[in-house]
Design an enzyme around this catalytic site. Sequence first.
Site, short mmCIF file in Angstrom:
data_model
loop_
_atom_site.label_atom_id
_atom_site.label_comp_id
_atom_site.label_asym_id
_atom_site.label_seq_id
_atom_site.Cartn_x
_atom_site.Cartn_y
_atom_site.Cartn_z
N GLY A 6 0.79 -1.23 0.00
CA GLY A 6 0.00 0.00 0.00
C GLY A 6 0.82 1.27 0.00
O GLY A 6 0.36 2.31 0.49
N ASN A 8 1.39 3.00 -2.58
CA ASN A 8 0.61 3.93 -3.42
C ASN A 8 -0.56 4.50 -2.63
O ASN A 8 -0.90 5.68 -2.78
CB ASN A 8 0.12 3.23 -4.69
CG ASN A 8 1.17 3.26 -5.78
OD1 ASN A 8 1.46 4.31 -6.35
ND2 ASN A 8 1.78 2.11 -6.05
N MET A 84 -4.20 -7.19 -6.68
CA MET A 84 -3.62 -8.25 -7.51
C MET A 84 -4.65 -9.27 -8.00
O MET A 84 -4.34 -10.46 -8.12
CB MET A 84 -2.50 -8.95 -6.73
CG MET A 84 -1.39 -8.01 -6.28
SD MET A 84 -0.66 -7.09 -7.65
CE MET A 84 0.34 -8.38 -8.38
N ILE A 86 -7.61 -10.01 -11.07
CA ILE A 86 -8.14 -9.55 -12.34
C ILE A 86 -9.66 -9.50 -12.23
O ILE A 86 -10.28 -10.47 -11.78
CB ILE A 86 -7.71 -10.51 -13.48
CG1 ILE A 86 -6.19 -10.51 -13.60
CG2 ILE A 86 -8.35 -10.09 -14.80
CD1 ILE A 86 -5.64 -11.56 -14.53
N LEU A 87 -10.24 -8.36 -12.56
CA LEU A 87 -11.69 -8.22 -12.48
C LEU A 87 -12.29 -8.70 -13.79
O LEU A 87 -12.05 -8.14 -14.85
CB LEU A 87 -12.05 -6.74 -12.22
CG LEU A 87 -11.52 -6.17 -10.91
CD1 LEU A 87 -11.73 -4.66 -10.86
CD2 LEU A 87 -12.18 -6.85 -9.72
N ASN A 101 -6.16 2.35 -12.66
CA ASN A 101 -5.18 1.39 -12.15
C ASN A 101 -3.80 2.00 -12.36
O ASN A 101 -3.60 2.83 -13.25
CB ASN A 101 -5.26 0.08 -12.94
CG ASN A 101 -4.27 -0.96 -12.44
OD1 ASN A 101 -4.07 -1.10 -11.22
ND2 ASN A 101 -3.63 -1.68 -13.34
N HIS A 103 0.11 0.78 -13.10
CA HIS A 103 0.84 -0.41 -13.54
C HIS A 103 2.32 -0.06 -13.70
O HIS A 103 2.64 0.97 -14.28
CB HIS A 103 0.26 -0.90 -14.88
CG HIS A 103 0.95 -2.14 -15.36
ND1 HIS A 103 0.66 -3.39 -14.86
CD2 HIS A 103 1.92 -2.32 -16.28
CE1 HIS A 103 1.42 -4.28 -15.45
NE2 HIS A 103 2.20 -3.67 -16.32
C1 GRF Z 1 2.91 -1.17 -7.60
O1 GRF Z 1 4.11 -1.36 -8.29
C2 GRF Z 1 1.76 -1.08 -8.57
O2 GRF Z 1 2.12 -0.45 -9.77
C3 GRF Z 1 1.46 -2.52 -8.83
O3 GRF Z 1 1.60 -3.14 -7.58
C4 GRF Z 1 2.52 -2.41 -6.79
C5 GRF Z 1 1.83 -2.05 -5.53
O4 GRF Z 1 2.68 -1.43 -4.61
N1 GRF Z 1 0.16 -2.67 -9.46
P1 GRF Z 1 2.09 -0.83 -3.28
O5 GRF Z 1 1.25 -1.90 -2.61
O6 GRF Z 1 1.29 0.38 -3.64
O7 GRF Z 1 3.31 -0.48 -2.46
#
Ligand code: GRF
Length: 211
Positions: A6, A8, A84, A86-87, A101, A103
């Site tokens: 988390g 992000n 993680m 897929i919807l 999203n 990526h």
């Molecule tokens: C990130 O690299 C994001 O792009 C990918 O999964 C990772 C998640 O990282 N989809 P975090 O949980 O936000 O640290």
Amino acid sequence: MLSGGGSNLQALIDATASPAFPAKIVGVISDRPDAYGLQRAAQSDIPSRCVERDHYATRTEFEHALARAIADFDPDFVLLAGFMRILRGDLPDRYAGRMLNIHPSLLPRHKGLDTHQRAIDAGDIAHGCTVHFVTRELDAGPALIQARLDIADTTNAEQLAAQVLKLEHKIYPLALRWLAEARVELTSNGITLDRIELPEPVVMDADGLDC
Ligand code: GRF
């Protein structure tokens, strides 16, 4: 929505903490009870829910439970931040133009997993991350923003992942800001920014993002 650390989410929490930011986080959903992102939510007094795949007999039932959890928070926008799963159901349609999203690659290169090692193995000279709208097709929805960096000859996948993650933390809050300010719209022709069609994503350089 997340499944792991988390970081992000934390970047979004930090950005939205500013009173001037045009959005706030109404809820966090994880599919894993041990996701550290849930603790980050708790530390910031953000309500959260865990919807575990194992608790449902079918993928469809799981996605219905996810849909209910999202609806309970009644969000304007849904951001996948390291979610993680897929919807495969109709969630992307239900939140069309409102679900993003992030990526860790310069899409359309390197959809799916293990993007950093794949970028190195492919001999790519540049790499980065992409914020895109979510559609039914994995990592294939219209891209809004990308941040890119040059891959140094000596960089390994772990170092590259760390560099890209820093960029993610810059562009995801920015994408949310644009969306919340209604500057960005998903139309049948693609994305508009300030009512002008974007022929390709806005690309930001690592240097310009001060990373
Ligand atoms: C990130 O690299 C994001 O792009 C990918 O999964 C990772 C998640 O990282 N989809 P975090 O949980 O936000 O640290």
